[in-house]
Design an enzyme around this catalytic site. Structure first.
Site, PDB file in Angstrom:
ATOM      1  N   LYS A   1       0.946  -1.309   0.100  1.00 51.03           N
ATOM      2  CA  LYS A   1       0.086  -0.041  -0.128  1.00 51.03           C
ATOM      3  C   LYS A   1       0.636   1.335   0.045  1.00 51.03           C
ATOM      4  O   LYS A   1       1.995   0.934   0.278  1.00 51.03           O
ATOM      5  CB  LYS A   1      -0.752  -0.114   1.268  1.00 51.03           C
TER       6      LYS A   1
ATOM      7  N   TYR B   1     -12.224  -2.631  -3.406  1.00 48.94           N
ATOM      8  CA  TYR B   1     -12.908  -2.693  -2.140  1.00 48.94           C
ATOM      9  C   TYR B   1     -14.318  -2.741  -2.131  1.00 48.94           C
ATOM     10  O   TYR B   1     -15.047  -2.296  -1.097  1.00 48.94           O
ATOM     11  CB  TYR B   1     -12.386  -1.675  -1.366  1.00 48.94           C
TER      12      TYR B   1
ATOM     13  N   ASN C   1      -1.837  -0.257   7.242  1.00 49.49           N
ATOM     14  CA  ASN C   1      -1.291  -1.533   7.574  1.00 49.49           C
ATOM     15  C   ASN C   1      -0.462  -2.314   6.386  1.00 49.49           C
ATOM     16  O   ASN C   1      -0.131  -3.438   6.487  1.00 49.49           O
ATOM     17  CB  ASN C   1      -2.589  -2.492   8.107  1.00 49.49           C
TER      18      ASN C   1
ATOM     19  N   HIS D   1      -2.038  -5.555   1.429  1.00 52.87           N
ATOM     20  CA  HIS D   1      -3.178  -6.038   0.985  1.00 52.87           C
ATOM     21  C   HIS D   1      -3.039  -7.497   0.374  1.00 52.87           C
ATOM     22  O   HIS D   1      -1.914  -7.612  -0.426  1.00 52.87           O
ATOM     23  CB  HIS D   1      -4.107  -5.346  -0.059  1.00 52.87           C
TER      24      HIS D   1
ATOM     25  N   GLU E   1      -9.673 -10.049  -7.617  1.00 51.00           N
ATOM     26  CA  GLU E   1      -8.655  -8.938  -7.396  1.00 51.00           C
ATOM     27  C   GLU E   1      -7.696  -8.951  -8.845  1.00 51.00           C
ATOM     28  O   GLU E   1      -7.194  -7.920  -9.120  1.00 51.00           O
ATOM     29  CB  GLU E   1      -8.080  -8.962  -6.206  1.00 51.00           C
TER      30      GLU E   1
HETATM   31  P1  DAT Z   1      -7.558  -7.034   5.434  1.00 53.42           P
HETATM   32  O1  DAT Z   1      -6.880  -6.078   4.577  1.00 53.42           O
HETATM   33  O2  DAT Z   1      -6.844  -7.520   6.515  1.00 53.42           O
HETATM   34  O3  DAT Z   1      -7.905  -7.860   4.108  1.00 53.42           O
HETATM   35  P2  DAT Z   1     -10.216  -6.046   5.539  1.00 53.42           P
HETATM   36  O4  DAT Z   1     -10.528  -6.721   4.092  1.00 53.42           O
HETATM   37  O5  DAT Z   1     -11.294  -6.551   6.572  1.00 53.42           O
HETATM   38  O6  DAT Z   1      -8.659  -6.392   6.051  1.00 53.42           O
HETATM   39  O7  DAT Z   1     -10.360  -4.513   5.253  1.00 53.42           O
HETATM   40  C1  DAT Z   1      -9.471  -3.877   4.216  1.00 53.42           C
HETATM   41  C2  DAT Z   1      -8.808  -2.446   4.867  1.00 53.42           C
HETATM   42  O8  DAT Z   1      -9.860  -1.724   5.349  1.00 53.42           O
HETATM   43  C3  DAT Z   1      -7.773  -3.085   6.072  1.00 53.42           C
HETATM   44  O9  DAT Z   1      -6.631  -3.379   5.477  1.00 53.42           O
HETATM   45  C4  DAT Z   1      -7.895  -1.691   6.742  1.00 53.42           C
HETATM   46  C5  DAT Z   1      -9.130  -1.122   6.538  1.00 53.42           C
HETATM   47  N1  DAT Z   1     -10.098  -1.503   7.748  1.00 53.42           N
HETATM   48  C6  DAT Z   1     -10.779  -2.637   8.038  1.00 53.42           C
HETATM   49  N2  DAT Z   1     -11.451  -2.579   9.017  1.00 53.42           N
HETATM   50  C7  DAT Z   1     -11.309  -1.333   9.610  1.00 53.42           C
HETATM   51  C8  DAT Z   1     -11.854  -0.619  10.580  1.00 53.42           C
HETATM   52  N3  DAT Z   1     -12.522  -1.139  11.464  1.00 53.42           N
HETATM   53  N4  DAT Z   1     -11.371   0.578  10.812  1.00 53.42           N
HETATM   54  C9  DAT Z   1     -10.646   1.300   9.891  1.00 53.42           C
HETATM   55  N5  DAT Z   1     -10.117   0.547   8.820  1.00 53.42           N
HETATM   56  C10 DAT Z   1     -10.583  -0.812   8.822  1.00 53.42           C
HETATM   57 MG    MG Z   2      -9.230  -7.638   2.850  1.00 51.62          MG
END
Ligand code: DAT
Ligand code: MG
Length: 136
Positions: free
Chosen positions: A9, A49, A113, A116, A127
């Site tokens: 990212k 997303y 974080n 992805h 994706e």
């Molecule tokens: P991942 O990236 O582990 O697959 P995800 O698909 O649930 O996680 O979410 C995509 C991204 O969105 C994640 O990397 C960070 C952000 N995100 C997820 N949950 C969040 C939250 N509760 N508050 C803020 N950002 C969040």
């Molecule tokens: Mg995800």
């Protein structure tokens, strides 16, 4: 062989951690099939997303993923590559990610974080098709 989508990212590129992150995947035994530095536009971010549309963090997420170039990559391994990448990444929230994982070692915030990785074989195919059509 089995493929998945990885995005280092914008925070990873900004912090100079792309080599570290891709290096960890390579040391594990995965190979790069494609990699490109791209500024992800809002339309592409919205497709990528789509599952998060409507959630409170969605706007911030789309703006974050496009704020500066990201390294978008397809990586390949023998089996369940998406799962191997997810294990190396650690959980979404870096505060809960154990040492030894990318997020556990290198990140502190959910919104920054670093990486992805697709979360299933179906997600990987969907994706990869968004960023590298035909490579899935
Ligand atoms: P991942 O990236 O582990 O697959 P995800 O698909 O649930 O996680 O979410 C995509 C991204 O969105 C994640 O990397 C960070 C952000 N995100 C997820 N949950 C969040 C939250 N509760 N508050 C803020 N950002 C969040
Ligand atoms: Mg995800």
């Amino acid at each position: 062989m089995n493929r998945t989508l990885v995005i280092c990212k914008p925070d990873a590129v900004e912090r100079g951690l792309v080599g570290e992150i891709i290096g960890r995947l390579e040391r594990k035994g995965l190979s790069l099939v494609a990699a490109e530095l791209r500024t992800i536009d809002a339309e592409t971010a919205g497709r990528h997303y789509a599952e998060h549309e409507g959630k409170p963090f969605y706007g911030e997420l789309v703006s974050f993923i496009g704020r500066s170039p990201a390294l978008v990559a397809v990586v390949e391994g023998p089996d369940d590559t998406w799962k191997i990448v997810r294990t190396l990444m650690g959980p979404t929230n870096p505060a809960e990610a154990p040492p030894g994982t990318i997020r556990g070692d290198l990140a502190t915030e959910m919104g920054e974080n670093l990486i992805h990785g697709s979360d299933s074989a179906d997600s990987a195919a969907r994706e990869i098709d968004i960023f590298f059509p035909g490579l899935a």
